[in-house]
Design an enzyme around this catalytic site. Structure first.
Site, PDB file in Angstrom:
ATOM      1  N   GLY A  39       7.418   2.927  -7.149  1.00  7.67           N
ATOM      2  CA  GLY A  39       8.553   3.928  -7.910  1.00  7.67           C
ATOM      3  C   GLY A  39       9.799   3.705  -6.664  1.00  7.67           C
ATOM      4  O   GLY A  39       9.329   2.772  -6.119  1.00  7.67           O
ATOM      5  N   SER A  97       4.517   5.966  -0.077  1.00  9.19           N
ATOM      6  CA  SER A  97       4.974   5.617   1.377  1.00  9.19           C
ATOM      7  C   SER A  97       3.845   7.128   1.317  1.00  9.19           C
ATOM      8  O   SER A  97       2.000   7.060   2.410  1.00  9.19           O
ATOM      9  CB  SER A  97       5.321   5.534   2.144  1.00  9.19           C
ATOM     10  OG  SER A  97       5.801   4.183   1.457  1.00  9.19           O
ATOM     11  N   GLU A 140       3.942  -1.971   0.928  1.00  5.80           N
ATOM     12  CA  GLU A 140       5.388  -2.964   0.369  1.00  5.80           C
ATOM     13  C   GLU A 140       4.878  -3.456   1.666  1.00  5.80           C
ATOM     14  O   GLU A 140       5.545  -4.817   2.903  1.00  5.80           O
ATOM     15  CB  GLU A 140       6.181  -1.630   1.124  1.00  5.80           C
ATOM     16  CG  GLU A 140       6.490  -1.164   0.125  1.00  5.80           C
ATOM     17  CD  GLU A 140       7.457  -0.153   0.007  1.00  5.80           C
ATOM     18  OE1 GLU A 140       9.288  -1.506   0.788  1.00  5.80           O
ATOM     19  OE2 GLU A 140       7.727   0.613  -0.468  1.00  5.80           O
ATOM     20  N   SER A 172       9.916   8.759  -3.965  1.00  8.51           N
ATOM     21  CA  SER A 172       9.253   8.969  -4.737  1.00  8.51           C
ATOM     22  C   SER A 172       8.124   9.403  -4.832  1.00  8.51           C
ATOM     23  O   SER A 172       6.714   9.801  -5.530  1.00  8.51           O
ATOM     24  CB  SER A 172       9.078   7.818  -6.460  1.00  8.51           C
ATOM     25  OG  SER A 172       7.978   7.033  -5.509  1.00  8.51           O
TER      26      SER A 172
END
Lengths: 281, 290
Positions: free
Chosen positions: A42, A49, A168, A46
């Site tokens: 996303g 996280s 990430e 979005s």
């Protein structure tokens, strides 16, 4: 197959007192089964996280609940639940505490009161699993980005978690480092059947997952196989992501009048189609 | 404003037991107005080079010419302030450098420091916030209430507010989503064209180097080892591999197609559009021959 983690109608806002503010996570449901690899994709903002923080109890939802191994996550079982989850963050430099690689991997074990002999075994085992045994006595800050992230994964593995969450974890690495980390994750899945959630906007990384959860403005926009998600085509771009390389190229080739059977998601499919539709005649 | 490095070497912690040489006789010129990419494996010296472009580091030996100013080993450099105004560096994760109470004050901080009048600094901030793709309302907000992507844009506006002639970008899109990455890179490219800036992009992304740069410099083990136009640099996979680099994905795909066709295409393509057109052309020719 048993359920490792699930979200049930989870809603979270950073500013619940402001009525008109958008929820960071809005009524999200999903479940991950043992042995699966789920990618959460996303745009920035979005809710990806925030979901990660809700999963390990750094945040608690205002509505709905998070279940770990079937039990609702709450203040009482927080530490117990966290020990089931290993987490690797974006910046490899922000997560080192040990002076050497082996000290670093041992850190969490020490915190969990694991006996010394057991600790030694687990550190060796975890470093072997990420192929970093040769670096046991190296200083972490002298490693490359990919090596650092592999050590971070080893630190998580040493606790024998049920689930590895990559937030990430490859976004700051060079292409080689990214490849090292993804190959490590694939090997771990093959060897010990590790369950993985990777939060990413790298579509190539998401393509390796069994299932993709596509977030947009705090809501679950779509969920499905990578091939299903990437077939959304231009919708992906509209919502801040990119098209897979092969998809973009097949579209351009068709616009240029090159006969193809369809639009493809992997390079291999596109090469095969180019071959059958154009050369193999 | 040309930037010229002449036989530049640099050692960290010089004269201590921890001395570590990071650059060895680096020699290159970046002509004014060009878009230059500097690529290299992690640890190749890219980040050390970058800090020489506005004299944050001074060479251990050799000289750095920044326009008509010379920063040389062993000599006291004068007028570094002017150099730093003319060469703006956007560091990795520049949003970590935000500190002011409001976005407006943060963007104005640089120009005010360089003696620009308050009115003018404010005018610049208002224009720039729009240029980097943010609504005017954010000016009055705290930079810390913004999303990561918005903070990045504010930090970039802060560098642009000094109106540099040379802009140095160190992995400017790390951590942004694909749309954010493209928007930021396109914005810098447009600025480069419109204002005739010299742009230096330090990056891991071969795709960005291929798409935007006029020329690419490859760093390897503290030395500049290769320089050339993207088409030339990415033609030779073997040489790239020897520097622990890979050609961009598009070039690797072209190689697969060439294997399929059993002959090379007429040129190395650097964008999807280019490759699609080239494959189509090749197929048409083949059909015409039959």
């Amino acid at each position: 197959m048993s359920e490792i983690l699930s979200l049930h109608q989870v809603t979270f806002s950073y500013t619940p007192e402001v009525a008109e503010s958008r929820n960071a996570v809005d009524d999200v449901n999903f479940a991950i089964q043992e042995g699966e690899w789920i990618a959460i994709v996303g745009h920035n903002g979005s809710g990806k996280s925030t979901i990660a923080k809700l999963m390990n109890g750094l945040l608690f939802p205002q509505q709905g609940e998070v279940r770990i191994l079937g039990k609702p996550l709450n203040e009482d079982n927080l530490w117990q639940s966290r020990s089931q989850m290993g987490m690797v963050f974006q910046n490899p430099d922000n997560q080192f505490v040990g002076a050497t690689v082996q000290d670093d991997v041992a850190f969490a074990l020490e915190n969990n009161g694991i006996p010394f002999e057991e600790m030694v075994t687990r550190v060796h085992q975890a470093l072997a699993q990420v192929n970093m045994s040769d670096f046991m006595n190296h200083e972490p800050h002298h490693l490359s980005g990919g090596q650092k992230q592999r050590v971070a994964i080893a630190g998580a593995l040493a606790l024998k978690p049920k689930l590895l969450i990559l937030d990430e974890a490859t976004s700051m690495l060079d292409p080689q480092g990214r490849m090292e980390v993804l190959q490590t994750v694939q090997a771990l899945r093959a060897e010990i059947g590790l369950t993985v959630i990777s939060i990413t906007h790298d579509l190539e990384e998401a393509m390796l997952a069994n299932r993709v959860l596509f977030m947009n403005d705090g809501k679950k926009f779509a969920e499905g196989l990578p091939s299903e998600i990437f077939s959304l085509g231009d919708k992906l771009v509209e919502l801040g992501l990119d098209l897979p390389f092969a998809w973009k190229l097949s579209k351009l080739l068709q616009q240029e009048g090159v006969p193809l059977l369809g639009q493809h998601i992997t390079e291999e499919e596109l090469v095969n189609d180019l071959w059958t539709s154009n050369f193999n005649k | 404003m040309d930037i010229k490095l002449q036989q530049v070497s640099y050692a960290y912690a010089q004269g201590t037991p921890f001395e570590k040489r990071a650059l060895f006789d680096v020699d290159f010129t970046i002509p004014s107005g060009t878009y230059q990419a500097i690529i290299g494996h992690t640890g190749s010296g890219k980040s050390t080079i970058l800090q020489h472009f506005n004299a944050l580091l001074k060479p251990t030996t050799g000289e750095v010419h920044i326009g008509n100013r010379i920063v040389a080993a062993g000599k006291k450099a004068r007028d570094l302030k002017a150099v730093r105004q003319k060469v703006g560096i956007v560091f990795q994760f520049p949003e970590h450098q935000l500190f002011e109470e409001t976005v407006l004050k943060d963007i104005m901080f640089g120009p005010l420091n360089f003696g620009v009048a308050v009115q003018e600094a404010e005018l610049r901030a208002r224009k720039l916030v729009n240029l980097v793709g943010l609504p005017a309302e954010v000016l009055e907000k705290s930079p810390f209430d913004l999303s990561g992507g918005q903070m990045r844009r504010v930090a970039i506006a802060g560098v642009l507010a000094m109106e540099p002639e040379v802009i140095v970008l160190d992995e400017p899109t790390a951590g942004l989503d694909p749309r954010g990455q493209k928007e930021i890179m396109d914005m810098f490219y447009e600025l480069h064209k419109k204002r005739g800036l010299t742009t230096i992009l330090v990056t891991h992304s071969m795709e960005d180097a291929a798409r935007y740069a006029d020329n690419i410099i490859i760093m390897h083990e503290g030395k500049n080892v290769l320089s050339g136009a993207p088409h030339e640099i990415f033609r030779d996979t073997e040489t790239l591999n020897s520097f622990r680099l890979e050609p961009p994905r598009i070039v690797r795909f072209q190689q697969k197609v060439e294997q399929l066709m059993n002959k090379p295409l007429s040129k190395v393509c650097l964008t999807e559009e280019e490759l699609a057109a080239e494959i189509a052309r090749e197929l048409r020719e083949e059909r015409a021959e039959q």
